[in-house]
Write a protein that holds these residues in place. Sequence first.
Motif, PDB file in Angstrom:
ATOM      1  N   UNK A  74       0.823  -1.210   0.000  1.00 34.18           N
ATOM      2  CA  UNK A  74       0.000   0.000   0.000  1.00 34.18           C
ATOM      3  C   UNK A  74       0.864   1.270   0.000  1.00 34.18           C
ATOM      4  N   UNK A  75       2.105   1.139   0.452  1.00 34.95           N
ATOM      5  CA  UNK A  75       2.996   2.304   0.434  1.00 34.95           C
ATOM      6  C   UNK A  75       3.750   2.412  -0.893  1.00 34.95           C
ATOM      7  N   UNK A  76       3.834   1.284  -1.609  1.00 34.24           N
ATOM      8  CA  UNK A  76       4.586   1.272  -2.869  1.00 34.24           C
ATOM      9  C   UNK A  76       3.947   0.254  -3.818  1.00 34.24           C
ATOM     10  N   UNK A  77       2.717   0.553  -4.281  1.00 33.92           N
ATOM     11  CA  UNK A  77       1.991  -0.446  -5.072  1.00 33.92           C
ATOM     12  C   UNK A  77       2.626  -0.675  -6.445  1.00 33.92           C
ATOM     13  N   UNK A  78       2.758  -1.946  -6.812  1.00 37.53           N
ATOM     14  CA  UNK A  78       3.248  -2.313  -8.150  1.00 37.53           C
ATOM     15  C   UNK A  78       2.173  -3.157  -8.808  1.00 37.53           C
ATOM     16  N   UNK A  79       2.058  -3.041 -10.126  1.00 37.72           N
ATOM     17  CA  UNK A  79       0.975  -3.739 -10.834  1.00 37.72           C
ATOM     18  C   UNK A  79       1.030  -5.254 -10.631  1.00 37.72           C
ATOM     19  N   UNK A  80      -0.138  -5.831 -10.349  1.00 37.92           N
ATOM     20  CA  UNK A  80      -0.271  -7.276 -10.135  1.00 37.92           C
ATOM     21  C   UNK A  80      -0.983  -7.923 -11.328  1.00 37.92           C
ATOM     22  N   UNK A  81      -2.035  -7.266 -11.796  1.00 42.30           N
ATOM     23  CA  UNK A  81      -2.752  -7.762 -12.987  1.00 42.30           C
ATOM     24  C   UNK A  81      -2.244  -6.957 -14.186  1.00 42.30           C
ATOM     25  N   UNK A  82      -1.398  -7.597 -15.046  1.00 44.84           N
ATOM     26  CA  UNK A  82      -0.717  -6.838 -16.110  1.00 44.84           C
ATOM     27  C   UNK A  82      -1.696  -6.106 -17.023  1.00 44.84           C
ATOM     28  N   UNK A  83      -2.920  -6.627 -17.164  1.00 47.65           N
ATOM     29  CA  UNK A  83      -3.898  -5.972 -18.046  1.00 47.65           C
ATOM     30  C   UNK A  83      -5.134  -5.531 -17.256  1.00 47.65           C
ATOM     31  N   UNK A  84      -4.933  -5.184 -15.992  1.00 43.67           N
ATOM     32  CA  UNK A  84      -6.037  -4.631 -15.207  1.00 43.67           C
ATOM     33  C   UNK A  84      -7.040  -5.682 -14.744  1.00 43.67           C
ATOM     34  N   UNK A  85      -8.158  -5.202 -14.215  1.00 44.37           N
ATOM     35  CA  UNK A  85      -9.165  -6.102 -13.640  1.00 44.37           C
ATOM     36  C   UNK A  85      -9.804  -6.973 -14.706  1.00 44.37           C
ATOM     37  N   UNK A  86     -10.101  -6.386 -15.874  1.00 46.16           N
ATOM     38  CA  UNK A  86     -10.722  -7.165 -16.953  1.00 46.16           C
ATOM     39  C   UNK A  86      -9.902  -6.926 -18.209  1.00 46.16           C
ATOM     40  N   UNK A  87      -9.099  -7.947 -18.573  1.00 48.43           N
ATOM     41  CA  UNK A  87      -8.075  -7.781 -19.621  1.00 48.43           C
ATOM     42  C   UNK A  87      -8.635  -7.285 -20.955  1.00 48.43           C
ATOM     43  N   UNK A  88      -9.877  -7.697 -21.287  1.00 41.52           N
ATOM     44  CA  UNK A  88     -10.452  -7.298 -22.582  1.00 41.52           C
ATOM     45  C   UNK A  88     -10.467  -5.764 -22.730  1.00 41.52           C
ATOM     46  N   UNK A  89     -10.654  -5.074 -21.592  1.00 41.75           N
ATOM     47  CA  UNK A  89     -10.722  -3.607 -21.632  1.00 41.75           C
ATOM     48  C   UNK A  89      -9.357  -2.946 -21.862  1.00 41.75           C
TER      49      UNK A  89
END
Length: 231
Positions: A74-89
Amino acid sequence: MKQLLMLPLVFVFISLLPAMAAADGTAILQERCASCHNLKGPPVSTLADLWQRKGPDLFYAGNKYNQSWVEAWLQNPKRIRPAGMFYIDHIKPGPKRDLVDESTLKGHIKLNAADAKAVASALADLKANSALIKAEKHDPGMVPGPLGEMMFDKIYGCLACHQIEPGYGGVSGPEIYTAGKRLTPEFMLSYIRSPQAWDPKIWMPNKHVPEANMQKLVNYILDLSKENFDE
Ligand code: HEC
Ligand code: HEC
């Protein structure tokens, strides 16, 4: 006379107390997180709602995450889902294959150390699905060896949706190379055993992995995290 002079000072001190008090994690969750995260359950029950979801469910956070990871992330967030919550978007056509359209992805809100600590502690109290967690027993002795990656990649096809190194693997699921830092082994076992028990509409398939191989997959994921690809 001396006492009378002290009195206003006492009042000033008392009125400052709330500002000095420790951050209230539950209040922060309500005010700054509830617009994107489901903090109460139940999970979404339709695909339309799943595709609209703005952030991962947190109502079972206390059964899912390692608290120290939450506090640090929470102090240094790095992306976990490379294409966001819903990849199609967040996918655009590329020369050889589809690519993640980075311009459509936003960074995550950052908290200061005190707020992150308070929020991580409040999240650790959110313990839905405890029965699923209690049903699991992690066996660190089930060493996967080279079979770990083979199972993840070829035998069960997990790599199609999950990255095991930055840039290597599918993008429709969370990256797996920090999962061992983020998640409790019991959550991983339970989720692989039945993704839909946690999230009825999620597109991760139940691969019906036999018990011994499930333990090996989780130990493979734990080993992968030791490579510190996120640092
Ligand atoms: C604008 C929407 C939004 C807000 C507001 C927001 N988040 Fe998130 N959060 C997300 C998204 C999207 C992700 C997924 C990020 C990723 O996969 O890289 C996420 C991921 C997370 C994760 C990691 C979860 C996981 O399973 O991968 C945690 C923990 C988290 N948020 C906590 C919080 C807290 C605490 C707050 C409030 C201080 C907050 N978030 C506010 C959208 C939001
Ligand atoms: C069709 C795509 C797909 C396949 C194949 C797949 N997964 Fe997943 N996986 C997902 C999605 C989607 C999620 C949850 C996404 C979310 O919470 O935002 C997930 C979540 C997970 C999680 C929890 C990660 C987290 O951060 O919450 C683990 C662990 C996991 N998968 C392991 C596996 C393993 C092991 C296999 C192979 C046996 C596998 N997955 C196969 C799509 C997939």
